[in-house]
Scaffold this active site. Structure first.
Site, short mmCIF file in Angstrom:
data_model
loop_
_atom_site.label_atom_id
_atom_site.label_comp_id
_atom_site.label_asym_id
_atom_site.label_seq_id
_atom_site.Cartn_x
_atom_site.Cartn_y
_atom_site.Cartn_z
N HIS A 56 -4.42 -0.39 6.18
CA HIS A 56 -3.91 0.43 7.30
C HIS A 56 -4.78 0.33 8.55
O HIS A 56 -5.35 1.32 8.98
CB HIS A 56 -3.72 1.89 6.87
CG HIS A 56 -4.80 2.48 5.98
ND1 HIS A 56 -6.12 2.47 6.34
CD2 HIS A 56 -4.73 3.08 4.77
CE1 HIS A 56 -6.83 3.05 5.38
NE2 HIS A 56 -6.00 3.41 4.42
N ASP B 232 1.50 2.76 3.47
CA ASP B 232 0.63 3.93 3.28
C ASP B 232 1.46 5.21 3.24
O ASP B 232 0.98 6.27 3.64
CB ASP B 232 -0.45 4.02 4.37
CG ASP B 232 -1.60 4.94 3.95
OD1 ASP B 232 -1.69 5.26 2.75
OD2 ASP B 232 -2.38 5.35 4.82
N HIS C 105 0.86 -1.21 0.00
CA HIS C 105 0.00 0.00 0.00
C HIS C 105 0.89 1.24 0.00
O HIS C 105 1.49 1.58 1.02
CB HIS C 105 -0.90 0.00 1.25
CG HIS C 105 -1.85 1.16 1.29
ND1 HIS C 105 -3.19 0.99 1.56
CD2 HIS C 105 -1.69 2.49 1.11
CE1 HIS C 105 -3.81 2.17 1.56
NE2 HIS C 105 -2.90 3.10 1.28
N LYS D 200 -9.58 -0.53 -5.41
CA LYS D 200 -9.54 0.21 -4.14
C LYS D 200 -10.87 0.89 -3.89
O LYS D 200 -11.35 1.65 -4.72
CB LYS D 200 -8.42 1.26 -4.19
CG LYS D 200 -8.30 2.11 -2.92
CD LYS D 200 -7.86 1.31 -1.70
CE LYS D 200 -7.99 2.08 -0.39
NZ LYS D 200 -6.86 2.95 -0.12
N HIS E 64 -10.49 1.20 2.24
CA HIS E 64 -10.25 2.22 3.27
C HIS E 64 -11.43 2.09 4.23
O HIS E 64 -12.53 2.54 3.93
CB HIS E 64 -10.18 3.62 2.66
CG HIS E 64 -9.86 4.68 3.68
ND1 HIS E 64 -8.67 5.34 3.74
CD2 HIS E 64 -10.59 5.14 4.73
CE1 HIS E 64 -8.67 6.18 4.77
NE2 HIS E 64 -9.83 6.08 5.39
N HIS F 208 1.36 5.46 -1.81
CA HIS F 208 0.96 6.57 -2.67
C HIS F 208 2.22 7.14 -3.29
O HIS F 208 3.05 7.73 -2.59
CB HIS F 208 0.26 7.66 -1.85
CG HIS F 208 -0.97 7.17 -1.16
ND1 HIS F 208 -2.23 7.32 -1.70
CD2 HIS F 208 -1.14 6.51 0.01
CE1 HIS F 208 -3.12 6.78 -0.88
NE2 HIS F 208 -2.49 6.27 0.17
O1 DOR Z 1 -3.43 9.77 5.50
C1 DOR Z 1 -3.81 9.41 4.40
N1 DOR Z 1 -3.29 9.94 3.27
N2 DOR Z 1 -4.76 8.49 4.32
C2 DOR Z 1 -5.33 8.17 3.15
O2 DOR Z 1 -6.22 7.35 3.15
C3 DOR Z 1 -4.92 8.85 1.89
C4 DOR Z 1 -3.57 9.39 2.01
C5 DOR Z 1 -3.22 10.37 0.92
O3 DOR Z 1 -3.46 10.07 -0.26
O4 DOR Z 1 -2.66 11.42 1.23
ZN ZN Z 2 -3.38 5.08 1.62
#
Ligand code: DOR
Ligand code: ZN
Length: 345
Positions: A175, A248, A14, A100, A137, A16
């Site tokens: 998470h 995450d 997971h 997702k 989520h 980004h």
């Molecule tokens: O803290 C987070 N940031 N939780 C999420 O679910 C998305 C993520 C983000 O894309 O910044």
């Molecule tokens: Zn995330």
């Protein structure tokens, strides 16, 4: 005392990686430590079809440069109107590894998310039939529910019925942050697993208010009280194949965090393995680290284990205050702290 640990190459289930200048700045941190990663699709606009996922995958590989052996595993962002046939095609073609589910308005870039999971019947039936994982989520968006309870309420109101209605649907609860989520995943008579972040293992909600408001400790789901951190830690080091590594890592530029309305997200990619390993070390569970980092996730997704190894040595490493420059400058998780393990590659 163990001075060095060598494990099979791990994966991040997971992450980004963002796009544009931020992608250029952060992708290499994930690719340095992990062979593969599940790439979150919450871009603007979100990744909702096969062409967009292919193009994003190409941008990730371009950011890493020639010769990278990193494999981005792409995901499809579910919307109310998404076409199950597009998802099935993407999975069959090896473009999508999973879907997702963001409840609409639950978190960053989730405005196009799902307003009512019951409207997703066709998608869920398809995922169940083809064995494609649904990544969730897991927070309710009901503003009358206390923010610290939104995950536990989701487990009860949404996840439990979902597992009853789709008994063969592969689910990853992303998470996890609560004792309720850890217990549900442990006990369910269902193909379900959970990812766990470094921050939810290492800090509790006090970190948000430690001497003042701490935007760099803010993520969603928000940090919980200590009892929950301990329950999530116990799950992570338990050796159960249902729990695996998912950072995450969610970078935001400093200005977007240090703001009157700071963005949710913690950038932990640069020292992710060091952070996780320090937790397993403290728990006397070094022997279970490889399962959590390099085996459980791949087995759950039905993917081969990685070849090759990485080594970490018992050596102090200081996390820098900032990573990257200019527009893509980010404060990393544990900035300024010293970790007791060093990643050697
Ligand atoms: O803290 C987070 N940031 N939780 C999420 O679910 C998305 C993520 C983000 O894309 O910044
Ligand atoms: Zn995330």
């Amino acid at each position: 005392m163990t001075q060095s640990l060598t494990i099979r190459r791990p994966d991040d289930w997971h992450v980004h990686l963002r796009d544009g200048a931020m992608l250029e700045a952060v992708a290499r941190h994930t690719a340095r430590q992990f062979a593969r990663a599940i790439i979150m699709p919450n871009l603007t606009p979100p990744v909702t079809n096969v062409e967009a996922a292919k193009a994003y995958r190409a941008r990730i590989m371009a950011a890493l440069g020639e010769g990278s052996d990193f494999t981005p595993l792409m995901t499809c962002y579910l919307t109310d109107g998404i076409d199950p046939a597009e998802i099935e095609r993407g999975y069959a073609e090896g473009v999508f590894a999973a879907c997702k589910l963001y409840p609409a308005h639950a978190t960053t870039n989730s405005a196009h998310g799902v307003t009512d999971i019951r409207a997703l019947t066709g998608v869920l039936e398809t995922l169940q039939r083809i064995g494609m994982p649904l990544l969730i989520h897991g927070e309710v968006t009901d503003k009358t529910v206390d923010i610290f309870d939104r995950e536990a309420v989701f487990v009860e109101r949404t996840l439990a019925p979902l597992t009853r209605d789709y008994p063969a649907l592969k689910i990853v609860l992303e998470h996890i942050t609560t004792a309720e989520a850890a217990a549900f995943v442990t006990d369910a008579d269902h193909p379900i697993a959970a990812t766990i972040t470094p921050q939810h293992l290492m800090i509790n909600r006090n970190a948000l208010f430690d001497g003042g408001l701490r935007p760099h400790a803010y993520c969603l789901p928000v940090l919980k009280r200590e009892t929950h951190r301990l329950a999530v830690r116990a799950a992570a080091v338990s050796g159960s194949p249902r729990f695996f590594l998912g950072t995450d890592s969610a970078p935001h530029v400093v200005g977007a965090k240090e703001s009157g309305c700071g963005c949710a997200g913690i950038f932990n990619a640069p020292f992710a393995l060091e952070a996780y390993l320090s937790v397993f070390d403290e728990e006397g569970a070094l022997a279970r680290f490889e399962g959590f980092a390099s085996e459980h996730g791949a087995r759950f997704y039905g993917l081969p284990l990685n070849e090759g190894t990485v080594t970490l040595v018992r050596e102090d490493v200081v996390v820098p205050d900032r990573i990257g420059e200019g527009d893509a400058s980010v404060v990393p998780f544990l900035a300024g702290a010293t970790l007791g393990w060093r990643f050697k590659g």
